[in-house]
Design an enzyme around this catalytic site. Sequence first.
Site, PDB file in Angstrom:
ATOM      1  N   GLU A 225     -34.094 -57.844  38.047  1.00  0.00           N
ATOM      2  CA  GLU A 225     -33.066 -58.668  37.415  1.00  0.00           C
ATOM      3  C   GLU A 225     -32.336 -57.775  36.427  1.00  0.00           C
ATOM      4  O   GLU A 225     -32.847 -57.488  35.342  1.00  0.00           O
ATOM      5  CB  GLU A 225     -33.706 -59.867  36.717  1.00  0.00           C
ATOM      6  N   CYS A 259     -27.889 -61.319  29.604  1.00  0.00           N
ATOM      7  CA  CYS A 259     -27.530 -60.586  30.829  1.00  0.00           C
ATOM      8  C   CYS A 259     -26.474 -61.306  31.650  1.00  0.00           C
ATOM      9  O   CYS A 259     -25.765 -60.669  32.430  1.00  0.00           O
ATOM     10  CB  CYS A 259     -28.774 -60.301  31.665  1.00  0.00           C
TER      11      CYS A 259
END
Length: 480
Positions: A225, A259
């Site tokens: 990720e 993010c």
Amino acid sequence: MVADIAYLQEQQQSISRMQALFESQRAAFRKAPMPSADDRIRHLKALKQAILKHQQTLITAISEDFGRRSADETRLAEIMPSLEGIHYACKHVKRWMKPSRRKVGLAFQPAKAEVVYQPVGVVGIIVPWNYPLFLAIGPLVTALSAGNRAMIKMSESSPRTAAVLEQLLSEIFPEEQVSVVTGEADVGVAFSKLPFDHLLFTGATSIGRHVMRAAADNLTPVTLELGGKSPAIISADVPLNDAAERIAFGKGVNAGQTCVAPDYILCPRNRVEEFTQALFRQFAQMYPSLRDNADFTQIINPRQYQRLQGYLSDAAEKGARILPVNPANEELGDTRIIAPTLLLDVSDDMKVMQDEIFGPLLPILPYDSLDAALDYIAERPRPLALYYFGYDKAEQRRLMEQTHAGGMCINDALLHVAQDDMPFGGIGASGMGHYHGHEGFLTMSKAKGVYIKQRYNGAKPIYPPYGGALLKLVYKLFLR
């Protein structure tokens, strides 16, 4: 010199302990390779109660790691989604575990086939500093739901949170089931080299490449990720206040240290000034002051603060217009607070348009047609998230089908990550693999196909010696 030797000894001790923990978890898994659904649910419920019990301690620790972190943001973005993920897994894990019946071809009857979902074993979880609770608990819930053991490597930038989480987990799990590993970069490198049965890393793309290389030596499957530059597209006719308030929220949470935060805006050229004003107003309304405002989070550490200041200096030197949103006109120089800052007249040679920003800076780029905006995105590495603001359903469908990103929101930002019934994961430079919900269970399970036959052997006609009427009939029926 003495301090350097002590540091190296401490890191080596951490690595030795980590290796011993891994071996103990692997041995424990061999003794209990298929925990029951009731055991898994019991573990998850114990985790839920521990998080609730230590809620305030976690909030305090995270805030101390940041210098100042909004308590409400920790509740909303870390504790709540962690608990919701546990609720969802407890509700569905029995159904996920059920073997899946599959069809057996006529030529192979009588028999049956099914897919059995087994735990893979010991899962490694590497956690970043920006959401140190949620990005530890989310993957842990996935690992436990699938029946695995888990080792969690916490970031050296969030030591207080790591200490609290280690204490919390030790109260409910033996180390051979769940353990926390701490230490500096050397420990992290050694962690990624362990022969895990699955490794999940959340963090920077550059570090993700190193993690994947280390995992490749052990043929360890990885879920990465990562991140990247997630764009937000403003349509030609969306009400600008609608888009501005949702983007301001998505960028303001955790001071942009997310993010999936909007990294830059693509706006119709004739709407840029009006949209900039709308966004400026929304930020000012959400954060009327900054210096002593408990709702606005600090930058995590001096290194990240200097990185962001470097982006601003570089952009200003190259001709960008810098518009900080500081309604109270406060002096922020002796803090690690950076005001939400809009950047206009940016160009691709600026660092702010080359690297993931990971802070409260927001470039706004003009586009002349939607085709041009989509081309701009397609020419760049695929982002972790993409946001579109517009109410035309045909245009929404076009964006869904003609762009690539790890996930997408239409007329919102960030909140797709909190949907437990959707997978979360990147694509290309923003990562690979998925977790959350059912997809997470599948990621950390081995889907083992099983073909089952009882006493009668219907396959005898295809055994040697070949020939005979039955084999000819088989050919006649199936070679067609």
